[in-house]
Design a protein around this motif. Sequence first.
Motif, PDB file in Angstrom:
ATOM      1  N   LEU A 190       0.846  -1.248  -0.145  1.00 18.89           N
ATOM      2  CA  LEU A 190      -0.009  -0.215   0.076  1.00 18.89           C
ATOM      3  C   LEU A 190       0.739   1.486   0.046  1.00 18.89           C
ATOM      4  CD1 LEU A 190      -2.788   1.625   0.345  1.00 18.89           C
ATOM      5  CD2 LEU A 190      -2.284   1.151   2.807  1.00 18.89           C
ATOM      6  N   TRP A 191       1.920   1.260   0.879  1.00 22.07           N
ATOM      7  CA  TRP A 191       2.610   2.536   0.811  1.00 22.07           C
ATOM      8  C   TRP A 191       3.648   2.671  -0.292  1.00 22.07           C
ATOM      9  CZ3 TRP A 191       3.891   6.348   4.663  1.00 22.07           C
ATOM     10  CH2 TRP A 191       3.044   6.634   5.732  1.00 22.07           C
ATOM     11  N   LEU A 230      -3.601   6.486   5.648  1.00 23.72           N
ATOM     12  CA  LEU A 230      -2.502   5.604   6.040  1.00 23.72           C
ATOM     13  C   LEU A 230      -1.693   5.787   7.391  1.00 23.72           C
ATOM     14  CD1 LEU A 230      -0.171   6.323   2.681  1.00 23.72           C
ATOM     15  CD2 LEU A 230      -1.131   4.237   3.461  1.00 23.72           C
ATOM     16  N   GLY A 242      -6.481  -6.404   3.430  1.00 23.53           N
ATOM     17  CA  GLY A 242      -6.591  -5.502   4.320  1.00 23.53           C
ATOM     18  C   GLY A 242      -7.784  -6.103   5.336  1.00 23.53           C
ATOM     19  N   ALA A 287       1.181   3.640  -3.280  1.00 30.69           N
ATOM     20  CA  ALA A 287       0.448   5.153  -2.942  1.00 30.69           C
ATOM     21  C   ALA A 287       1.389   6.088  -3.081  1.00 30.69           C
ATOM     22  CB  ALA A 287      -0.178   4.920  -1.583  1.00 30.69           C
ATOM     23  N   LEU A 346      -8.252   6.114  -2.349  1.00 28.93           N
ATOM     24  CA  LEU A 346      -7.182   5.636  -3.256  1.00 28.93           C
ATOM     25  C   LEU A 346      -7.890   5.881  -4.841  1.00 28.93           C
ATOM     26  CD1 LEU A 346      -5.549   2.974  -1.531  1.00 28.93           C
ATOM     27  CD2 LEU A 346      -4.438   4.709  -2.562  1.00 28.93           C
ATOM     28  N   VAL A 386      -5.431  -3.483  -0.552  1.00 27.90           N
ATOM     29  CA  VAL A 386      -5.968  -3.305   0.786  1.00 27.90           C
ATOM     30  C   VAL A 386      -7.425  -4.229   0.595  1.00 27.90           C
ATOM     31  CG1 VAL A 386      -7.267  -1.538   2.111  1.00 27.90           C
ATOM     32  CG2 VAL A 386      -5.092  -0.782   1.009  1.00 27.90           C
ATOM     33  N   ALA A 414      -2.969  -0.055  -5.338  1.00 32.77           N
ATOM     34  CA  ALA A 414      -2.939  -0.060  -3.892  1.00 32.77           C
ATOM     35  C   ALA A 414      -4.208  -0.367  -3.422  1.00 32.77           C
ATOM     36  CB  ALA A 414      -2.437   1.425  -3.752  1.00 32.77           C
ATOM     37  N   LYS A 461     -10.672   0.516   6.308  1.00 33.59           N
ATOM     38  CA  LYS A 461     -10.486   0.063   5.074  1.00 33.59           C
ATOM     39  C   LYS A 461     -11.317   0.314   3.995  1.00 33.59           C
ATOM     40  CE  LYS A 461     -10.643  -4.871   2.904  1.00 33.59           C
ATOM     41  NZ  LYS A 461     -10.756  -6.126   3.330  1.00 33.59           N
ATOM     42  N   CYS A 488      -9.872   3.914   3.117  1.00 33.65           N
ATOM     43  CA  CYS A 488      -8.812   3.748   2.323  1.00 33.65           C
ATOM     44  C   CYS A 488      -8.863   3.690   0.745  1.00 33.65           C
ATOM     45  CB  CYS A 488      -7.946   2.773   2.965  1.00 33.65           C
ATOM     46  SG  CYS A 488      -6.210   2.635   2.233  1.00 33.65           S
TER      47      CYS A 488
END
Length: 460
Positions: A271-272, A376, A442, A275, A335, A438, A434, A328, A331
């Motif tokens: 994810l990091w 995040l 996630g 993103a 995104l 998740v 990303a 979740k 996020c």
Amino acid sequence: MDTQRFSAAERLERLPLSGYHRIIFIIIALAFFFDSMDLAMMTFLLGSIKAEFGLSSAEAGLLASSSFFGMVLGASLSGMLADRFGRKPVFQWSIVLWGVASYLCSTAQTVETLTLFRILLGIGMGMEFPIAQSMLSELIPAQRRGRYIALMDGFWPLGFVAAGVLSYFLLPLIGWRDIFLVLAVPAVFVLVIRFFIPESPRWLEQAGRETDADQVLNGIEQRVRASLGGATLPEPVRLPRTVTPPGNFFSALQQIWSPQYRQRTTMIWSLWFFALLGFYGLTSWLSALLQQSGFAVTQSVYYTVLISLGGIPGFLMAAWLVERWGRKPVCIVTLLGGGVMAFLYGQSAVFGGNVALLIGTGLLMQFFLFGMWAVLYTYTPELYPTSARATGSGFASAIGRVGSLLGPLVTGLVFPITGQGGVFALGAACFAVAAGVVWLFGMETRGKTLEELTETEVTG
């Protein structure tokens, strides 16, 4: 009531949110604000620095990326240091390094020394971010934890906007060196007030320092009572307790890749990375797209700052939704929303660089993307136990900074081939990947204490 019979988590979670909690939040959020200003300032000063030193585009890009390289190092090390030696000392030393490096940037006479000082600055900032989110997550009760961490991250776009305003007014008057000198001053103030932040009682307890943890908890409870007008505090409620045997410096790193946390680590690292790859690959081209549409440099700075204002309602909305809707889904939506608007922003060049279209799509893009940042920083520290929280957050941030380094580079390679539309389409694809990670892997953490989110539990 004998509070020593209860764990640090049980005593902290029963505390009503008070003015004392808000003071801790403000102190940590101020550091985020000033760090954001320092990091974002290069966006606005790079043109002047490039002209003074006669840099090529490649050399200017290397200078701009130097802070991110430092952040990879700082984030990687600080988490393990904080899990081994405590949150507070690492937190304070990160401020010392950041302030000194900002001052040194104002003295640089060559691009090589400026690059070195920006790397040092990045190490200080990289050290601070994962520790800040770990400390706040361990001190704020679960029911408000997500909202406050998301609001803390909101000081990031505020710092970006402040950097643009500061450079807009001061750059013609004092030059880029003195602006770096001005940015070093807040570090002294932040360092002083940081002494009012306690060490995390959760960390003290898991480190075997029960007496110190009890002393800190007594102080916190006393301040909470005082801020509530002497009200009686609620009784603690029993929570799951975790068992973490003592280990060496690398124990936390081994723990985040243990079978219990391996899927969480893979998910949050992915994810990091994607993103930040998309975010910084696009952010580096916001002003350039405006300039290529026929706007002067000062106009492009103005419009870039204006577009960034969309991040303010974005993080405020995310701070509300993470507690009402969950980490979740927020996020995923931020995104995907950011990806759609990034694609449309890039395609706006097809319509002749229409100002209204550029500003409108840019505002909505930043609305979603700064909402993404808020999630995040809320989500990451909740995935790990106290013994590995800073390490997990630090390495996730470090992997993201690798994406930050690669983003502008990939953008520079793609742009000559695909043009502006292709660059922003690629960024949109990164956000979609990303979001998919998740969605598939996630877990939801809303409303649960940090101890409830830990898989290895014992009754107590």
